[in-house]
Write a protein that holds these residues in place. Structure first.
Motif, short mmCIF file in Angstrom:
data_model
loop_
_atom_site.label_atom_id
_atom_site.label_comp_id
_atom_site.label_asym_id
_atom_site.label_seq_id
_atom_site.Cartn_x
_atom_site.Cartn_y
_atom_site.Cartn_z
N MET A 1 0.84 -1.18 0.00
CA MET A 1 0.00 0.00 0.00
C MET A 1 0.88 1.24 0.00
N ASP A 2 0.55 2.22 -0.78
CA ASP A 2 1.28 3.48 -0.81
C ASP A 2 0.86 4.34 0.39
N CYS A 3 1.84 5.00 0.99
CA CYS A 3 1.62 5.89 2.12
C CYS A 3 2.37 7.18 1.85
N THR A 4 2.05 8.20 2.63
CA THR A 4 2.77 9.47 2.57
C THR A 4 3.41 9.73 3.92
N VAL A 5 4.67 10.13 3.90
CA VAL A 5 5.36 10.50 5.13
C VAL A 5 4.81 11.87 5.54
N THR A 6 4.19 11.94 6.72
CA THR A 6 3.64 13.22 7.18
C THR A 6 4.54 13.92 8.18
N GLU A 7 5.40 13.14 8.85
CA GLU A 7 6.27 13.74 9.86
C GLU A 7 7.50 12.86 10.08
N ILE A 8 8.63 13.51 10.24
CA ILE A 8 9.87 12.84 10.64
C ILE A 8 10.08 13.24 12.10
N ALA A 9 10.07 12.26 13.00
CA ALA A 9 10.13 12.55 14.43
C ALA A 9 11.54 12.50 15.01
N PRO B 1 8.62 6.51 18.39
CA PRO B 1 8.20 6.85 17.02
C PRO B 1 9.33 7.51 16.24
N LEU B 2 9.51 7.07 14.99
CA LEU B 2 10.56 7.60 14.12
C LEU B 2 9.96 8.43 12.99
N VAL B 3 8.94 7.87 12.36
CA VAL B 3 8.30 8.47 11.19
C VAL B 3 6.80 8.25 11.32
N ILE B 4 6.01 9.24 10.92
CA ILE B 4 4.55 9.09 10.89
C ILE B 4 4.13 8.98 9.44
N LEU B 5 3.41 7.91 9.11
CA LEU B 5 2.89 7.68 7.76
C LEU B 5 1.39 7.88 7.75
N GLU B 6 0.87 8.27 6.59
CA GLU B 6 -0.58 8.40 6.42
C GLU B 6 -1.02 7.63 5.18
N ALA B 7 -2.07 6.85 5.36
CA ALA B 7 -2.69 6.13 4.24
C ALA B 7 -4.18 6.07 4.51
N MET B 8 -4.96 6.37 3.51
CA MET B 8 -6.42 6.34 3.63
C MET B 8 -6.90 7.15 4.83
N ALA C 1 21.18 6.35 12.01
CA ALA C 1 22.35 6.39 11.13
C ALA C 1 22.00 6.85 9.73
N GLU C 2 20.72 6.72 9.35
CA GLU C 2 20.30 7.11 7.99
C GLU C 2 18.82 7.44 7.99
N LEU C 3 18.46 8.54 7.36
CA LEU C 3 17.06 8.91 7.10
C LEU C 3 16.89 8.87 5.59
N SER C 4 16.08 7.94 5.12
CA SER C 4 15.93 7.75 3.67
C SER C 4 14.72 8.45 3.08
N VAL C 5 13.95 9.16 3.92
CA VAL C 5 12.72 9.80 3.45
C VAL C 5 12.64 11.23 3.96
N ARG C 6 11.71 11.97 3.39
CA ARG C 6 11.45 13.34 3.84
C ARG C 6 9.94 13.53 3.95
N ARG D 1 6.36 3.08 -0.31
CA ARG D 1 5.67 1.80 -0.48
C ARG D 1 6.12 0.83 0.60
N GLY D 2 5.34 -0.20 0.83
CA GLY D 2 5.69 -1.23 1.80
C GLY D 2 7.05 -1.84 1.50
N GLY D 3 7.84 -2.06 2.53
CA GLY D 3 9.16 -2.66 2.37
C GLY D 3 10.28 -1.68 2.10
N GLU D 4 9.95 -0.42 1.90
CA GLU D 4 10.96 0.60 1.61
C GLU D 4 11.66 1.02 2.90
N LEU D 5 12.99 1.21 2.82
CA LEU D 5 13.76 1.67 3.98
C LEU D 5 13.40 3.11 4.30
N LEU D 6 13.01 3.36 5.56
CA LEU D 6 12.68 4.71 5.99
C LEU D 6 13.79 5.29 6.86
#
Length: 75
Positions: free
Chosen positions: A1-9, A21-28, A43-48, A54-59
């Motif tokens: 399922m596709d999600c949107t990153v709404t917040e990086i905590a 909590p590390l990242v907040i995602l929103e879907a539906m 050590a790494e933030l792969s999103v903004r 998508r599911g399985g993606e490194l965040l």
């Protein structure tokens, strides 16, 4: 399922606890916190914020504190 990153905590280099909590995602129109599976250092933030993921993606990648102590990093 596709999600949107709404917040990086967290920020790169932050110490985190297991369950924090590390990242907040929103879907539906539902928000889902993605939590740390272990204590360590970010050590790494792969999103903004605003990015679609998508599911399985490194965040976020966390280095365990024990591994960092052996390498002479923050304890």
């Amino acid at each position: 399922m596709d999600c949107t990153v709404t917040e990086i905590a967290v920020a790169l280099g932050d110490l985190v606890d297991a369950g924090q909590p590390l990242v907040i995602l929103e879907a539906m129109k539902m928000q889902m916190p993605m939590k740390a599976g272990m204590a360590g250092i970010v050590a790494e933030l792969s999103v903004r914020a605003g990015q679609a993921v998508r599911g399985g993606e490194l965040l976020v990648r966390i280095e365990p504190q024990a591994a960092l102590a052996r390498e002479g990093g923050p304890a």
